[in-house]
Motif scaffolding. Structure first.
Motif, PDB file in Angstrom:
ATOM      1  N   PRO A 127      -3.634  18.047 -40.667  1.00  0.00           N
ATOM      2  CA  PRO A 127      -3.245  18.118 -41.872  1.00  0.00           C
ATOM      3  C   PRO A 127      -2.570  18.836 -41.129  1.00  0.00           C
ATOM      4  O   PRO A 127      -2.273  19.561 -40.678  1.00  0.00           O
ATOM      5  CB  PRO A 127      -3.535  18.569 -43.175  1.00  0.00           C
ATOM      6  CG  PRO A 127      -5.030  17.503 -42.639  1.00  0.00           C
ATOM      7  CD  PRO A 127      -5.620  18.089 -41.348  1.00  0.00           C
ATOM      8  N   VAL A 128      -0.223  19.208 -41.674  1.00  0.00           N
ATOM      9  CA  VAL A 128       0.604  19.740 -41.722  1.00  0.00           C
ATOM     10  C   VAL A 128       0.677  21.351 -41.608  1.00  0.00           C
ATOM     11  O   VAL A 128       0.483  22.249 -41.572  1.00  0.00           O
ATOM     12  CB  VAL A 128       1.993  19.620 -41.824  1.00  0.00           C
ATOM     13  CG1 VAL A 128       2.478  18.383 -41.159  1.00  0.00           C
ATOM     14  CG2 VAL A 128       1.952  19.400 -43.146  1.00  0.00           C
ATOM     15  N   TRP A 129      -0.176  20.907 -43.088  1.00  0.00           N
ATOM     16  CA  TRP A 129      -0.516  22.041 -43.876  1.00  0.00           C
ATOM     17  C   TRP A 129      -1.754  23.704 -43.211  1.00  0.00           C
ATOM     18  O   TRP A 129      -1.721  24.968 -43.268  1.00  0.00           O
ATOM     19  CB  TRP A 129      -1.625  22.438 -45.191  1.00  0.00           C
ATOM     20  CG  TRP A 129      -2.545  21.406 -45.559  1.00  0.00           C
ATOM     21  CD1 TRP A 129      -2.643  20.130 -45.415  1.00  0.00           C
ATOM     22  CD2 TRP A 129      -3.762  21.815 -45.196  1.00  0.00           C
ATOM     23  NE1 TRP A 129      -3.744  19.721 -45.890  1.00  0.00           N
ATOM     24  CE2 TRP A 129      -4.832  20.933 -44.918  1.00  0.00           C
ATOM     25  CE3 TRP A 129      -4.628  23.135 -44.690  1.00  0.00           C
ATOM     26  CZ2 TRP A 129      -6.405  20.738 -45.186  1.00  0.00           C
ATOM     27  CZ3 TRP A 129      -6.230  22.512 -44.200  1.00  0.00           C
ATOM     28  CH2 TRP A 129      -6.688  21.421 -45.072  1.00  0.00           C
ATOM     29  N   LEU A 130      -2.280  23.060 -41.703  1.00  0.00           N
ATOM     30  CA  LEU A 130      -3.355  23.715 -41.543  1.00  0.00           C
ATOM     31  C   LEU A 130      -2.664  24.360 -40.011  1.00  0.00           C
ATOM     32  O   LEU A 130      -2.505  25.430 -39.277  1.00  0.00           O
ATOM     33  CB  LEU A 130      -4.025  22.428 -40.068  1.00  0.00           C
ATOM     34  CG  LEU A 130      -5.567  22.139 -41.131  1.00  0.00           C
ATOM     35  CD1 LEU A 130      -5.721  21.103 -40.089  1.00  0.00           C
ATOM     36  CD2 LEU A 130      -6.094  22.938 -41.720  1.00  0.00           C
ATOM     37  N   GLY A 131      -1.438  24.061 -39.814  1.00  0.00           N
ATOM     38  CA  GLY A 131      -0.469  24.768 -39.446  1.00  0.00           C
ATOM     39  C   GLY A 131      -0.228  24.886 -37.616  1.00  0.00           C
ATOM     40  O   GLY A 131      -0.721  23.711 -37.338  1.00  0.00           O
ATOM     41  N   ARG A 132      -0.167  25.729 -36.998  1.00  0.00           N
ATOM     42  CA  ARG A 132       0.437  25.497 -35.437  1.00  0.00           C
ATOM     43  C   ARG A 132      -0.557  25.464 -34.823  1.00  0.00           C
ATOM     44  O   ARG A 132      -1.803  26.233 -35.109  1.00  0.00           O
ATOM     45  CB  ARG A 132       1.743  26.107 -34.593  1.00  0.00           C
ATOM     46  CG  ARG A 132       2.535  26.758 -35.568  1.00  0.00           C
ATOM     47  CD  ARG A 132       3.304  27.995 -35.216  1.00  0.00           C
ATOM     48  NE  ARG A 132       3.578  27.884 -33.573  1.00  0.00           N
ATOM     49  CZ  ARG A 132       4.426  27.840 -32.618  1.00  0.00           C
ATOM     50  NH1 ARG A 132       5.535  27.067 -32.914  1.00  0.00           N
ATOM     51  NH2 ARG A 132       4.070  28.502 -31.442  1.00  0.00           N
ATOM     52  N   ARG A 167       3.336  15.671 -38.898  1.00  0.00           N
ATOM     53  CA  ARG A 167       3.537  16.922 -37.827  1.00  0.00           C
ATOM     54  C   ARG A 167       4.626  15.981 -36.591  1.00  0.00           C
ATOM     55  O   ARG A 167       3.717  14.862 -36.053  1.00  0.00           O
ATOM     56  CB  ARG A 167       1.578  16.942 -37.383  1.00  0.00           C
ATOM     57  CG  ARG A 167       1.248  18.493 -36.454  1.00  0.00           C
ATOM     58  CD  ARG A 167       0.483  18.227 -35.844  1.00  0.00           C
ATOM     59  NE  ARG A 167      -0.700  18.564 -36.877  1.00  0.00           N
ATOM     60  CZ  ARG A 167      -0.870  19.976 -37.532  1.00  0.00           C
ATOM     61  NH1 ARG A 167      -0.033  21.052 -36.364  1.00  0.00           N
ATOM     62  NH2 ARG A 167      -1.318  21.128 -38.169  1.00  0.00           N
ATOM     63  N   THR A 191      -1.312  18.590 -29.850  1.00  0.00           N
ATOM     64  CA  THR A 191       0.223  19.351 -31.208  1.00  0.00           C
ATOM     65  C   THR A 191       1.444  19.320 -29.729  1.00  0.00           C
ATOM     66  O   THR A 191       1.232  19.933 -28.595  1.00  0.00           O
ATOM     67  CB  THR A 191       0.107  20.660 -31.521  1.00  0.00           C
ATOM     68  OG1 THR A 191      -0.243  21.769 -30.407  1.00  0.00           O
ATOM     69  CG2 THR A 191      -1.380  20.587 -32.279  1.00  0.00           C
TER      70      THR A 191
END
Length: 427
Positions: free
Chosen positions: A152-157, A254, A310
């Protein structure tokens, strides 16, 4: 848009795959006389090839249940022993009671080996043969990287420096004196991690590091992928190789480098070979050659299983490793601040392994590690070029099993013994 189109195509093809599967099942029925004719066998084989070529391939299983040690089959269980959202460290844990029966009394523990799998499109299971090659002689661990489309995008980079952090954390989990084996892509970040550990006097520093078919310096003997990386601008990669994950994947929105793009690139490099392999597969099915058909399935079930990277990890790798060659030029800066210095490594033995016919990491690219690790004494270095193998033959296949793995084992044993002698001297 491309990612969404690929997913739409997968949905559209689903009824046709189901029809092909149903037709194959009908032709395989002993009650269907058509299935026993040459025409029926050809129809069944066509349906099989179509279904396997258009199927969605998920993450493969390890399928490693045991290892033979001194003629005794020892049960093995792949067990996660450390994890983050981006990776889990898998330990191939041997059954302690059965393993004990294979060892001499007071025998030293097997050397710990961390296999760093590439994060370049395929799952870590692509290195199943590599793991099996060392299970008898080592206590084996492997990095099992996550699929970015499932994050999920909330996990960050997750970028190249985060990758380096993960290597350090996993080496800390194993403790000092382990051995590291980096296959292909991980070479530069693993060398960067160990360089910083050496400079910091980290107690988790490994006893040895082995790099196999790795682009330590991609300027040497450039291959087709190397040339493409330099001919295209960084902006071209950013605009053409990066796509947005669609619903319903957990990582929707993402930005990623999709695994199917990497797979298409690999297959186009040897398109005629893949077409020929599927034609042979068709003929094996028609001729009832189950053994060769099974080998084809086993290879392509693994080869066609891909994961996404990513955006930031992929683009930084393109820029720092393949375009600007930061590590061999001595300009790699971790987090943009700390200069990475491979020359400070003194107590970690170094081995490099290359394939004579490697068309991904050319001859000399991995050997470059010796040129930049100038602090390692000559007696702690080994270089080996395996005749007659390409990129995958460096870490899989019969020559890996009979010629490469034994050399790496001999190397790690030598420096495991040295580590034990040093520890005894300190006591």
């Amino acid at each position: 848009m491309l990612y969404s189109l690929v997913e739409m195509n997968r949905v559209v093809m689903a009824p046709m795959r189901l029809a092909a599967r149903a037709g194959r099942a009908a032709l395989a029925s002993p009650l269907n006389p058509l299935g026993q004719t040459s025409y029926g066998k050809s129809l069944s084989a066509m349906a099989d090839v179509f279904e396997s070529a258009t199927r969605y391939y998920g993450k493969p299983e390890w399928r490693i249940d045991s290892v033979r040690i001194n003629s005794v089959p020892v049960p093995v269980t792949p067990t996660p022993v450390w994890r983050s959202p981006w990776c889990q460290l898998i330990h191939f844990r041997k059954d302690a009671d059965v393993f004990a029966t294979t060892q001499r009394k007071n025998a030293a523990p097997l050397p710990r080996l961390l296999i760093v799998a590439p994060l370049s499109g395929h799952y870590a299971t692509l290195l199943r043969g590599t793991v099996e090659g060392f299970l008898e002689t080592h206590d084996v661990y492997i990095t099992d990287w996550s699929d970015a489309r499932m994050a999920p995008v909330w996990l960050g980079r997750f970028d190249l420096d985060d990758y380096i952090d993960h290597i350090r954390r996993m080496l800390t989990e194993l403790g000092g004196g382990a051995h590291v084996l980096a296959v292909c892509q991980p070479g530069p970040p693993v060398l960067a991690a160990i360089s910083m550990m050496a400079e910091d006097g980290d107690p988790a520093l490994p006893a040895s590091m082995t790099y196999m078919g790795s682009p330590i310096d991609a300027r040497r003997s450039p291959t087709v992928p190397n040339k493409l990386s330099e001919e295209r601008s960084f902006d071209w990669f950013e605009q053409n190789m990066i796509h947005t994950v669609p619903a319903p994947y957990p990582g929707m929105l993402r930005r990623v480098y999709p695994g199917f793009v990497q797979l298409a690139s690999f297959m186009n490099m040897n398109w005629n070979r893949h077409v020929d392999a599927h034609w042979k597969f068709f003929n094996h099915l028609v001729g009832g050659d189950g053994d060769n058909a099974a080998k084809h399935r086993e290879f392509y079930d693994e080869y066609l299983s891909v994961l996404d990277l990513t955006e930031e990890f992929y683009l930084q790798t393109i820029q720092r490793v393949f375009q600007e060659h930061h590590l061999p030029r001595g300009i790699y800066k971790y987090r943009g601040e700390r200069l990475v210095k491979p020359s400070v490594i003194r107590d970690v033995a170094l081995m490099t392994v290359e394939g004579e016919k490697d068309d991904i990491s050319g001859i000399g690219q991995t050997q470059a590690a010796h040129d930049i690790c100038t602090g390692i004494p000559k007696e702690m270095r080994t270089d080996y070029i395996q005749p007659g193998v390409g990129h995958y033959g460096v870490f899989n296949g019969s020559r890996f099993e009979t010629e490469i793995a034994p050399r790496v084992t001999q190397f790690t044993r030598r420096f495991t013994k040295r580590e034990a002698e040093d520890a005894a001297a300190k006591r």
